[in-house]
Each structure stands twice: as C-alpha cells, then as structure tokens.
Enzyme design. Structure first.
Site, PDB file in Angstrom:
ATOM      1  CG  ASN A   7       5.730  -2.089  -9.748  1.00  0.00           C
ATOM      2  OD1 ASN A   7       5.751  -1.337 -10.717  1.00  0.00           O
ATOM      3  ND2 ASN A   7       5.078  -1.812  -8.639  1.00  0.00           N
ATOM      4  NE  ARG A  90       1.117  -1.767 -10.276  1.00  0.00           N
ATOM      5  CZ  ARG A  90       0.910  -1.233  -9.103  1.00  0.00           C
ATOM      6  NH1 ARG A  90       1.784  -1.398  -8.130  1.00  0.00           N
ATOM      7  NH2 ARG A  90      -0.169  -0.533  -8.875  1.00  0.00           N
ATOM      8  CG  HIS A 179      -5.201   1.778  -6.678  1.00  0.00           C
ATOM      9  ND1 HIS A 179      -5.744   2.873  -6.026  1.00  0.00           N
ATOM     10  CD2 HIS A 179      -3.856   1.885  -6.534  1.00  0.00           C
ATOM     11  CE1 HIS A 179      -4.777   3.610  -5.515  1.00  0.00           C
ATOM     12  NE2 HIS A 179      -3.627   3.042  -5.812  1.00  0.00           N
ATOM     13  NE  ARG A 240      -1.252  10.454  -7.337  1.00  0.00           N
ATOM     14  CZ  ARG A 240      -1.344   9.133  -7.208  1.00  0.00           C
ATOM     15  NH1 ARG A 240      -2.502   8.562  -6.920  1.00  0.00           N
ATOM     16  NH2 ARG A 240      -0.299   8.376  -7.380  1.00  0.00           N
ATOM     17  CD  GLU A 333      -3.923  -4.215   3.846  1.00  0.00           C
ATOM     18  OE1 GLU A 333      -2.956  -4.672   4.486  1.00  0.00           O
ATOM     19  OE2 GLU A 333      -3.946  -4.178   2.608  1.00  0.00           O
ATOM     20  CD  GLU A 385      -1.678  -3.287  -5.724  1.00  0.00           C
ATOM     21  OE1 GLU A 385      -1.953  -2.516  -6.636  1.00  0.00           O
ATOM     22  OE2 GLU A 385      -1.143  -2.919  -4.665  1.00  0.00           O
TER      23      GLU A 385
END
Ligand code: ADP
Length: 400
Positions: A7, A90, A179, A240, A333, A385
């Site tokens: 990534n 990714r 996502h 954001r 989570e 991921e």
C-alpha cells in the site's frame, strides 16, 4: 504460496507478507518519510520489531529495502525473494475502467494513470509503488486491487448526481465510493456467518474509523455507499466534513479569504469531529474530553452518531428492510459506546443490541451483539483489507 501486499502512499509504503496456506501474516512493516530526510523502515516479524534508518529517495529504494529486510539473515523471513509468488497492490481508483482486480499490465497501469485526476493524492503514489515494484521484481505476477470497484454494481440512480448529465459524461463526476475492499470483506463474512450464501440478503455495513463510510449491500452486491466523488462525502469523519450544501464552499472562501484549494483542505483536514470538538480527530481523545464535561466534544460525538444513524435509516429504505447491520474498522470494532449511541432509537427497524455483549472488548473474532428482541443481526466484524488484496492477487495471478 506467499503474497506480498503493498500500500504505497505519497511518503509512506506499508507492506504485509501473507502465507496463503494459513492466511497468516509472516511479516509486515512500513517505510516512512520516502523522499524526505531521515527515512525509516519499521519491520515486524517473529514477534520482533526492527528499525532500519536508510535514505529512500523514491518508492523504488523503499521496495528494495523491504525486500532486503524480508530476506535478511537476522530478522528476515525468506531465504530469497523468489519465495514471493505474487504482489498485490492497493490502488485507490478504478474510475469506470475496472469492475474488479486487474493484472498490473502496462496497459492497465496507463488506465490507472488516466484516473489519477480523480484522486491524485493517492493514485499517483499508488502507481509509483506498482511501477517501482515491477522494476525490482520484473518476473513476479502483480495485481491491482481497487478501493472503488466493490461499488461498481451501484445502479445509475445511486451514482449520478442531480447535475447536468454532461458533468458525468464529460468530466466523470459521479459517486464512486471508497473503502470497497473493507465493505466487500465484512459483507462477505456476514453472509458466510449467517449462512446466507446464495440466498437473498440485505446488509448495511458501517466502516467507522478515522475515515468512515457506509454501504447498502443487497445479495452481496453494493447498491449504494456514502462516500462520494471523493472520500470527503458522506458522514462527518475524523477531520473530513462529510456532505455539505455545496454553496457553503464559496461562502466560506469569501468570508475567510481562503482560496478554493485552501477551502477544500479545510474541509478535508480541519473539519469533522476535530473541527467540531476542537480537541482531536481521535475518537478516544474526544470521548475522554466529553466525559470530563467538554460540551463541544460531546456534540462532535452526537453529530457523528446521528449521521451514521441517518444513513442506517436511509439504507434500510434503499434495501427495503435490513437483515444484518455490520460494524467494522477502528471505531466500529472497538467503541461499544458509539455503537450503542448509533443504534439507540432504531428498535422500530428491529435493530437492538445486547448491552453486555456490546461492551465486551474486541477479541479479533466476529461478534454477534444482537439483542434478545432484535430482528436484525448486529455483528462486529474485524476488517482485513490486506487479506482481501492477497486473496484477490492469488485468484487473479494463479486462477485459485
Ligand atoms: P483509519 O481510517 O486511519 O484506518 P482506523 O480504522 O484505524 O482508522 O480507526 C481509527 C479511529 O478508531 C480513531 O479515531 C480511534 O480513536 C478509534 N479507535 C481505535 N480503538 C478504539 C477504542 N478502543 N475505543 C474507541 N475508539 C477507538
């Protein structure tokens, strides 16, 4: 089989080496400050962390250093880099060019660069990572796994905005969603957990972390998602703003004297729960401040929970009901209080949680926190991921 997952960001490069027989992580790490002074590789393997300080002017030196770490006699885990069967990368944006993972051919890399204008801050370094890796490992199969493609099944009515149609046709302005690997993974895990493979299912997935997004998933396919043309859309996040009346942008720029670029930066970096609370973008710090009586911190948490709740209502309408609500990512989570605040008042939809189960710590497994009278299964599912990228890479590179 061993798959290396990469990534690559603008100044960082994260990696995981995954053994596909066990799906366990053999080694992982991060290169930081690529292209800046004092670059550092932090490598973790066999329960040991090793820090390597070495200049990494570009992603190529970073990847070379990662490979050296992986085969190092002292802290490495491989005898040679030939043991890496394939690399999964990714990549942020598929545009409308791909609807699933793709081999990293020159042609596909060109297509990715053609989509760079849709998300330059991520796409350009992502592809720099792919190219550097191809230089260093020219004979190793490589796969591109996109953040957006899970959402490629959305119907037009969910992704076309109420703008002149030419804005879509000429400038590619539409909802893409992000996502995607996480929403795909947790919705797939929920389907398996509930024994709904091959059967109809209506699932709402809440990926709540520093960046947050929600998806409506029908029969395993995404039909709507909250992030939008960019990851700035949807619910308010760590820094954001989430969705806003677009007229605010000009008004804010005029009032504050910020340029357009500065205004967008303000919406990306200084807004969300950080902006409202004035405390932090980290939900744990905001919770602590709220507990100590900070009203704006409490307001930030309220706004977040309210916004996620509204999306659950919206997606229940989109799906025509809900079978399962899934929470995932750092906040989803781990933060039982936030989960409770989100679902409070949704009993009319059949959503109810067991408070005792909800308060249990995250043990890394799938947890069913459905209340005794709940008609909707409420699951906490750790996202992964990197594993999705590794599985996709194996599937595409070796037809497995
Ligand atoms: P990113 O979008 O950067 O991948 P993560 O999914 O790691 O983010 O989520 C980070 C957020 O999760 C932070 O705001 C953090 O405060 C929150 N978080 C992580 N662990 C906990 C916890 N135990 N309790 C509450 N919030 C947590």
């Amino acid at each position: 089989m061993k798959i290396l997952v990469i990534n690559a960001g603008s100044s960082s490069l994260k990696y995981q080496l995954i053994d596909m027989d066990t799906e366990g992580v053999i080694a992982k790490g991060i290169c930081e400050r690529i292209g800046i002074e004092d670059s550092l590789l932090t490598h973790k393997a066999n329960g040991k962390t090793t820090e390597i300080k070495q200049d990494m002017p570009t992603h190529q030196e970073a990847i070379e250093l990662v490979l050296q770490a992986l085969i190092n006699k002292e802290y490495g885990v491989l005898s040679s880099m030939d043991e890496i069967d394939a690399v999964g990368h990714r990549v942020l944006h598929s545009g409308e060019d791909f609807n699933g993972p793709a081999l990293a051919t020159d042609e596909n890399i060109e297509k990715c660069l053609g989509n760079a204008e849709l998300g330059p801050l991520h796409q350009i370094p992502n592809i720099a990572g792919v190219k550097a890796c191809k230089e260093v490992m020219p004979n190793t199969p490589m796969v591109l796994v996109f953040d957006t493609t899970f959402h490629s099944t959305m119907p037009e009515k969910a992704y076309i905005f109420g703008l002149p149609y030419d804005a879509y046709k000429d400038y590619r302005i539409r909802r893409y969603g992000f996502h995607g690997t996480s929403h795909r993974f947790v919705s797939g895990e929920a389907i398996k957990y509930l024994g709904l493979e091959g059967k109809p299912s209506k699932i709402i997935t809440c990926h709540l972390g520093n960046g947050s997004s929600m998806s409506a998933v029908k029969d395993g396919k995404c039909v709507d998602t909250s992030m939008s043309f960019t990851p700035l859309g949807g619910v308010p996040m760590g820094t954001r703003s989430g969705e806003l009346d677009p007229a605010i942008i000009e008004f804010l720029a005029k009032k504050s004297g910020m340029t357009l670029a500065e205004t967008i930066n303000y919406l990306n970096k200084k807004s969300g729960v950080l902006g409202v609370s004035g405390v932090s973008s980290d939900f744990r710090s905001i919770r602590n401040a709220a507990v100590e009586g900070n009203k704006r911190a409490a307001l930030a948490l309220d706004i977040f929970a309210y916004s996620v709740k509204k999306y659950i209502g919206t997606y229940a309408a989109v799906l025509g009901g809900v079978d399962c609500l899934v929470f995932t990512a750092g906040l989803g989570e781990n933060d039982g209080k936030m989960r409770k605040e989100i679902v409070d008042g949704l009993e009319f939809l059949g959503i109810e949680i067991n408070e005792e189960l909800n308060a249990m710590p995250n043990d890394g497994s799938i947890r069913d926190i459905t209340g005794a009278n709940g008609k909707v299964k409420v699951l906490v599912i750790p996202t992964n991921e990197e594993l999705v990228i590794a599985r996709d890479t194996l599937a595409l590179a070796f037809n497995k």
